[in-house]
Motif scaffolding. Structure first.
Motif, PDB file in Angstrom:
ATOM      1  N   LEU A   1      21.623 -88.597  42.486  1.00  0.00           N
ATOM      2  CA  LEU A   1      20.971 -87.868  41.395  1.00  0.00           C
ATOM      3  C   LEU A   1      21.949 -87.751  40.232  1.00  0.00           C
ATOM      4  O   LEU A   1      23.088 -87.317  40.414  1.00  0.00           O
ATOM      5  CB  LEU A   1      20.557 -86.467  41.844  1.00  0.00           C
ATOM      6  N   ILE A   2      21.498 -88.122  39.033  1.00  0.00           N
ATOM      7  CA  ILE A   2      22.345 -88.076  37.839  1.00  0.00           C
ATOM      8  C   ILE A   2      21.719 -87.091  36.855  1.00  0.00           C
ATOM      9  O   ILE A   2      20.578 -87.285  36.416  1.00  0.00           O
ATOM     10  CB  ILE A   2      22.464 -89.471  37.198  1.00  0.00           C
ATOM     11  N   GLU A   3      22.436 -86.053  36.518  1.00  0.00           N
ATOM     12  CA  GLU A   3      21.899 -84.986  35.673  1.00  0.00           C
ATOM     13  C   GLU A   3      22.860 -84.692  34.520  1.00  0.00           C
ATOM     14  O   GLU A   3      24.057 -84.482  34.731  1.00  0.00           O
ATOM     15  CB  GLU A   3      21.685 -83.720  36.514  1.00  0.00           C
TER      16      GLU A   3
ATOM     17  N   GLY B   1      17.918 -87.707  36.174  1.00  0.00           N
ATOM     18  CA  GLY B   1      17.196 -86.458  35.958  1.00  0.00           C
ATOM     19  C   GLY B   1      17.034 -85.706  37.262  1.00  0.00           C
ATOM     20  O   GLY B   1      16.346 -86.177  38.175  1.00  0.00           O
ATOM     21  N   ALA B   2      17.655 -84.550  37.375  1.00  0.00           N
ATOM     22  CA  ALA B   2      17.578 -83.751  38.603  1.00  0.00           C
ATOM     23  C   ALA B   2      16.730 -82.516  38.365  1.00  0.00           C
ATOM     24  O   ALA B   2      17.139 -81.387  38.622  1.00  0.00           O
ATOM     25  CB  ALA B   2      18.973 -83.367  39.082  1.00  0.00           C
ATOM     26  N   GLY B   3      15.517 -82.759  37.839  1.00  0.00           N
ATOM     27  CA  GLY B   3      14.536 -81.701  37.712  1.00  0.00           C
ATOM     28  C   GLY B   3      13.603 -81.729  38.912  1.00  0.00           C
ATOM     29  O   GLY B   3      13.956 -82.238  39.976  1.00  0.00           O
TER      30      GLY B   3
ATOM     31  N   GLU C   1      12.503 -83.890  44.265  1.00  0.00           N
ATOM     32  CA  GLU C   1      11.480 -84.178  45.275  1.00  0.00           C
ATOM     33  C   GLU C   1      11.478 -85.654  45.657  1.00  0.00           C
ATOM     34  O   GLU C   1      11.410 -86.005  46.847  1.00  0.00           O
ATOM     35  CB  GLU C   1      10.102 -83.739  44.776  1.00  0.00           C
ATOM     36  N   VAL C   2      11.530 -86.551  44.673  1.00  0.00           N
ATOM     37  CA  VAL C   2      11.578 -87.984  44.976  1.00  0.00           C
ATOM     38  C   VAL C   2      12.850 -88.316  45.748  1.00  0.00           C
ATOM     39  O   VAL C   2      12.832 -89.094  46.710  1.00  0.00           O
ATOM     40  CB  VAL C   2      11.487 -88.809  43.682  1.00  0.00           C
ATOM     41  N   GLY C   3      13.953 -87.723  45.341  1.00  0.00           N
ATOM     42  CA  GLY C   3      15.206 -87.953  46.046  1.00  0.00           C
ATOM     43  C   GLY C   3      15.143 -87.497  47.493  1.00  0.00           C
ATOM     44  O   GLY C   3      15.662 -88.162  48.403  1.00  0.00           O
ATOM     45  N   THR C   4      14.504 -86.352  47.737  1.00  0.00           N
ATOM     46  CA  THR C   4      14.340 -85.839  49.093  1.00  0.00           C
ATOM     47  C   THR C   4      13.548 -86.812  49.957  1.00  0.00           C
ATOM     48  O   THR C   4      13.916 -87.099  51.105  1.00  0.00           O
ATOM     49  CB  THR C   4      13.640 -84.469  49.059  1.00  0.00           C
TER      50      THR C   4
END
Length: 466
Positions: free
Chosen positions: A202-204, A181-183, A188-191
């Motif tokens: 990120l998988i969207e 989920g790249a919402g 933000e968590v990925g950052t």
């Protein structure tokens, strides 16, 4: 049976703000909280912890990668993740304590336990040890917030398959973190974890990240995240999950290919959205019907039925703390017979990524869908004097202006300070300020806010700095 004028179920942002405003208006108020402490997702497990870690991880990144060398500042940083998390926890507890103090100051009775409706005007609170307390209220406000939506094929185990709260409380930096989920939560968590040293994928399932954003904004953010080292897989679904000793194997299928690929990661964060936390309230006892997603519908009034109201994430609409506070104030005022209102079109939405993203109002796609004619005022941040000082080259301000009325229909900001700058647009929109007047507002020099003025000038055809 204890009687209150207003009973608020839930003590997160929408709940405690409703309780405080209702008390200010002269009502006796009780607020029922099922968690161990007040503050809800916004303060305890979501917005505030995320913002804290985005702030501290940015400091770490700036000092550890020689980013300041061009300014003649040479430094090296070491990461103490335990201390970073301790700072986060202490700050969260301090904010919860502040909410406690505010409730006490305004005479709100705080009750801990699980609330359940028992017909119009009645709430039963289940406490530890099987004890129950019955409350009677003239008006009942549902402010129970939301919860992370799990993957159907891989429920949360909070060890390998994590929700957003888990992802903000890890004890060590994962070797490889997959985020489904790249919402807003995903980016933000990925950052955060990319800055702290993790490999992040990120998988969207959609064809772009943060799909609700204006396409120019979404594209700019994606370019920046990829430049920072995040791997982004678009139009890709997770079709299988294999937990094993070394971590998790994700089976992925891209929309343009029938072939399956396997991605081996240490942990998986599921960030595919949130759902209203309305289960177990016995809403049927007052005749309330839930939408398919679990939200309580209301015809723009926040009133549900039989003295029951709904605010915040439990209500239909965007799940934002800013929206929750607006609805809380409006709800309390409507209970008091006042014309409380919520202007959904001027509620801003912010991503605290790098660069920051802030949006308000309509996107170009939304305006085009309605057939509206509009003008675009665009200012790249690269022409801004403050950007020259800080060495910032990416980002922009994009204003959408109704061609018939000259009112600002939307604003889309990418770059440093976007979260603060968007408030100026919100004021202009609330005041029905035409774009020409917005362009006449004087700003200090050098300041990021000058980009707002230049964008407004551009919409009128007379941008001066580019």
């Amino acid at each position: 049976m204890d009687h209150y004028d207003v009973i608020v179920i839930g003590c997160g942002a929408s709940g405690y703000n409703t309780a405080i405003r209702a008390s200010q208006l002269g009502f006796s108020v009780a607020c029922v909280e099922r968690g161990a402490n007040v503050g809800g997702t916004g303060i305890r497990t979501g917005c505030m912890p995320s913002r804290l870690l985005l702030h501290t991880s940015e400091i770490y990144e700036l000092t550890s990668k020689g980013t300041n060398a061009a300014f003649g500042i040479h430094d090296a940083a070491t990461l103490d993740l335990a201390q970073m998390m301790a700072y986060k926890t202490a700050t969260v507890e301090r904010m919860s304590k502040t909410v406690h103090q505010l409730l006490r100051k305004h005479g709100v009775t705080l009750i801990y336990g699980n609330a359940q409706l028992a017909g119009a005007g009645t709430v039963i609170v289940g406490k530890t040890g099987g004890v129950t307390q019955m409350l009677c209220g003239t008006d009942i406000v549902i402010a129970t917030g939301s919860e992370p939506t799990p993957l159907t094929l891989a429920p949360f185990d909070h060890r390998l398959i994590l929700d957003s709260a888990d992802a903000l409380a890890l004890e060590r930096v994962p070797r490889h973190l997959a985020i489904v989920g790249a919402g807003a939560v995903g980016v933000e968590v990925g950052t955060i974890w990319r800055r702290l040293g993790a490999r992040v994928t990120l998988i969207e399932s959609r064809d772009r990240i943060c799909h609700w954003l204006d396409r120019d904004v979404s594209a700019a953010l994606a370019r920046s995240l990829m430049h920072q080292g995040l791997d982004i897989r678009l139009s890709t679904d997770v079709v299988g999950v294999d937990r094993h000793i070394a971590g998790v194997g994700l089976q992925l299928r891209a929309n343009d290919s029938p072939a399956l690929t396997t991605l081996e990661v240490e942990r998986v964060v599921v960030a595919i959205g949130r759902r209203p936390s309305t289960a177990g309230l016995n809403l049927a006892s007052v005749g309330a019907q839930l939408e398919s997603a679990g939200a309580l519908p209301h015809p723009g009034s926040l009133f549900v039925c039989h003295g029951v109201w709904v605010v915040g994430d439990a209500a239909a609409g965007p799940m934002l703390m800013s929206k929750a506070e607006e609805e809380a104030i409006a709800c309390a005022e409507r209970i008091a017979g006042l014309p409380g209102f919520v202007n959904d079109s001027t509620i801003p939405y912010v991503l605290y990524t790098s660069p920051e993203v802030a949006v308000i109002g309509k996107t170009e796609a939304q305006l085009q869908a309605t057939g509206a004619t509009y003008k675009v005022g665009y200012c790249p941040l690269a022409v801004n004097a403050r950007a020259t000082i800080t060495g910032t080259s990416e980002g922009f301000v994009k204003l959408l202006v109704d061609a018939q009325t000259s009112l600002i229909a939307g604003a889309h900001l990418v770059g440093p300070g976007a979260a603060d700058l968007v408030s100026q647009v919100s004021v202009a929109m609330e005041a029905s300020m035409i774009c020409e007047d917005f362009a006449r507002v004087c700003h200090p020099y050098p300041a990021w806010s000058e980009a707002l003025r230049q964008a407004a000038m551009a919409a009128g055809g007379w941008m001066m700095h580019a």
